[in-house]
Design an enzyme around this catalytic site. Structure first.
Site, mmCIF file in Angstrom:
data_model
loop_
_atom_site.group_PDB
_atom_site.id
_atom_site.type_symbol
_atom_site.label_atom_id
_atom_site.label_comp_id
_atom_site.label_asym_id
_atom_site.label_seq_id
_atom_site.Cartn_x
_atom_site.Cartn_y
_atom_site.Cartn_z
ATOM 1 C CD GLU A 1 10.351 -75.361 41.127
ATOM 2 O OE1 GLU A 1 10.387 -74.922 42.297
ATOM 3 O OE2 GLU A 1 9.575 -76.261 40.761
ATOM 4 C CG HIS B 1 6.314 -75.245 41.754
ATOM 5 N ND1 HIS B 1 6.955 -76.455 41.657
ATOM 6 C CD2 HIS B 1 4.995 -75.513 41.769
ATOM 7 C CE1 HIS B 1 6.062 -77.427 41.597
ATOM 8 N NE2 HIS B 1 4.853 -76.894 41.671
ATOM 9 C CB CYS C 1 4.957 -78.678 44.796
ATOM 10 S SG CYS C 1 3.324 -78.775 44.033
#
Lengths: 251, 194
Positions: B178, B176, B77
Site C-alpha cells: 500500500e 508494504h 508486514c
C-alpha cells in the site's frame, strides 16, 4: 539492495505549501496534496509534511489534510509540526500518516519519545533535530531554529535513539536555505555513531550535494524543499544522476 | 469485489483501505467472523509487536478463523510474520501457515530495515508484470527465513530473507504494497485478480 531515499519536504501553513529562505520569508508553492501526488509520480521515495500553522484550529485541519494525503498518495509520508502528545500522534496515524516527527516537544519533555515509541513502535517516531554551530560546538535549537538550547547535538541524538526514536531528521541551521551543500560532517558523525537512519536536511542546491551527503555524509535519506518546489532540480533527473554516480537509488 | 481487512490492534491500516479503494475494491475493516468468512479476499495487515498481536487475535478466536479460511488471503508486514511458525520477537508462537522462523536482524547494520529495497528471485503469478527492478517499501526489525517451496521472492539486507511467501490460498508480503507506489499497486491488483 536498500536504496538511499530522496524526500521532498512540504511546509504547510493553513493548508497550503510554503517554504521560506532560512525559515523567515514565506513563499506559496501550491496545494500540498497535489504537490505530493506529483512528487510521488516523479519518484520521490517519501514525503514530509511540516505544519507550521500556529492557530488553535490547527490539529483538526491537519488531521483533515492527512486524510486527504493518505487517500491520494501511494508512498510513505511523515507529518510534523507542533506534535506534543500521544493523542496527537494517535489522531495523525489513524488518519493515515506513516510516521510523525517531533522536535521542540522532545527537547521540552524527552520521555515523550519513550512513550510514543512504546505506544506506536519506533518505526513511526522520527525525532527532528535542528542543529547550529555555536563557537565550535553543535548545539540543538528549537522553535524553527530560533531558540538555542544547551544540548549538544551528538549527545541529544544518542539520547533520543536510546529512548526509542526510529529515525533522526537532522537539519543544519547553518546550511538551511543557503544551497551550498548539506552539513556532511555532523551527518556522517551521527550516521556512524547511531543504529538508526539519518535523514539529512538543509543546504541542497545542486545534484552533487545529494551525492556528497550520501557518500561523504553517510546519510540514509536526504530531504529538500525549495529546489524541488521550484523545479530547480527535477527528481527523475536527480535519481538518474545519482544512479550514474554509483549511489543506489530506486529508479 | 469485497475485501475484508482484518481489524486487530495493528497500526496504520487506513492506508491499506485507501490503497484498495484506489484500485476499485470494496474494502472494509472488520473483526466479524461472518464478514471475513464471506469476503472475496482477506487482507491481514500489520505493524506492531508480535506477542501483543497474537494475544489479541487469540482473545477473539481470529487465530482459528485465519487458519480455516479458503479464499485468497494476503498478510502484510507483521501479517506475514504472524503467518509463520514462530517469531523471535518476545518468543512468540505464531499461526503456522508457513513452516518458517521469524528472526531478528543481526546488529551489523541499522535496524529497522527502513526504505525501498528490490525484489529478487521472483516466482509467482502474484508478481506477474514485475521483475528485479521492482522496489518495495520496508519497515521491519524481524525477517522471515527463506523456505525452499514457499518463498516466492527474496530481498537482501545484511542477509537474504523472504520478501514474499505463498502456500495454497495464503500469500504474504514483508514490505508494504500500500506504500510501494506502482509496484505495490501491481501486486495488490494481481492479488485481487487471482
Amino acid at each position: 539492495m536498500l536504496t538511499k531515499r530522496i524526500i521532498p519536504c512540504l511546509d504547510i501553513k493553513d493548508g497550503r505549501t510554503v517554504k521560506g529562505v532560512n525559515f523567515l520569508e514565506l513563499r506559496d508553492a501550491g496545494d500540498p496534496v497535489e504537490l505530493g501526488r506529483i512528487y510521488a509520480q516523479e519518484g520521490a521515495d517519501e514525503l514530509v509534511f511540516l505544519d507550521i500553522t500556529a492557530t488553535v484550529e490547527k490539529r483538526k485541519t491537519l488531521v483533515e489534510l492527512v486524510t486527504k494525503i493518505a487517500k491520494t498518495i501511494n508512498i510513505p509520508f511523515t507529518v510534523g509540526g507542533g506534535i506534543s502528545t500521544v493523542d496527537d500522534v494517535k489522531a495523525l496515524l489513524n488518519a493515515g500518516a506513516d510516521k510523525i516527527s517531533i522536535n521542540s516537544s522532545a527537547v521540552k519533555n524527552p520521555s515523550i519519545v519513550n512513550e510514543m515509541a512504546r505506544e506506536f513502535g519506533s518505526q513511526c517516531i522520527v525525532v527532528a533535530i535542528d542543529t547550529k554551530d555555536v563557537d565550535g560546538v553543535d548545539l540543538v535549537h528549537t522553535h524553527g531554529g530560533r531558540r538555542p538550547t544547551t544540548l549538544v547535538t551528538q549527545r541529544w541524538a544518542q539520547e533520543v535513539c536510546d529512548r526509542g526514536a526510529g529515525e533522526i531528521l537532522l537539519t543544519s541551521m547553518d546550511h538551511d536555505g543557503v544551497k551550498s551543500g548539506f552539513a556532511n560532517g555532523i551527518t556522517s558523525e551521527l550516521s556512524s555513531m547511531l543504529s538508526i537512519p539519518i535523514i539529512a536536511s538543509g543546504g541542497a542546491g545542486t545534484m552533487a550535494h545529494f551525492k556528497d551527503v550520501f557518500t561523504v555524509g553517510k546519510a540514509d535519506a536526504a530531504l529538500a524543499a525549495s529546489i524541488f518546489h521550484f523545479k530547480e532540480i527535477p527528481i527523475p533527473d536527480l535519481k538518474k544522476y545519482l544512479h550514474g554516480e554509483g549511489v543506489a537509488v530506486r529508479l | 469485489m469485497n475485501v475484508a481487512v482484518i481489524k486487530y490492534n495493528a497500526g496504520n491500516v487506513q492506508s491499506v483501505l485507501y490503497a484498495l479503494e484506489r484500485l476499485g475494491a470494496n474494502a472494509s475493516l472488520t473483526d466479524d467472523w461472518e464478514t471475513i468468512k464471506n469476503a472475496d479476499r482477506v487482507i491481514f495487515p500489520g505493524q506492531g509487536e508480535a506477542s501483543t498481536a497474537m494475544s489479541y487475535l487469540k482473545a477473539r478466536k481470529l487465530d482459528q478463523l485465519i487458519q480455516e479460511l479458503k479464499q485468497p488471503f494476503l498478510g502484510i508486514c507483521l501479517g506475514l510474520q504472524l503467518l509463520c511458525d514462530h517469531s523471535e520477537e518476545n518468543d512468540t508462537p505464531c499461526l503456522g501457515i508457513f513452516p518458517v522462523q521469524v528472526k531478528k536482524f543481526p546488529p551489523y547494520d541499522k535496524v529497522p530495515h527502513i526504505g525501498w529495497n528490490n525484489l529478487e528471485n521472483l516466482k509467482s503469478p502474484l508478481l506477474e508484470g514485475l521483475d528485479e527492478t521492482a522496489y518495495a517499501y520496508y519497515v521491519h526489525s524481524f525477517y522471515a527465513e527463506i523456505h525452499p517451496d514457499y518463498t516466492i521472492a527474496t530481498a537482501h539486507y545484511m542477509l537474504d530473507f523472504s520478501a514474499l511467501l505463498h502456500r495454497d490460498n495464503y500469500y504474504a508480503m514483508q514490505a508494504h504494497p500500500e506504500k510501494s507506489s506502482t509496484a505495490g499497486e501491481k501486486i495488490l491488483t494481481n492479488f485481487l485478480n487471482i
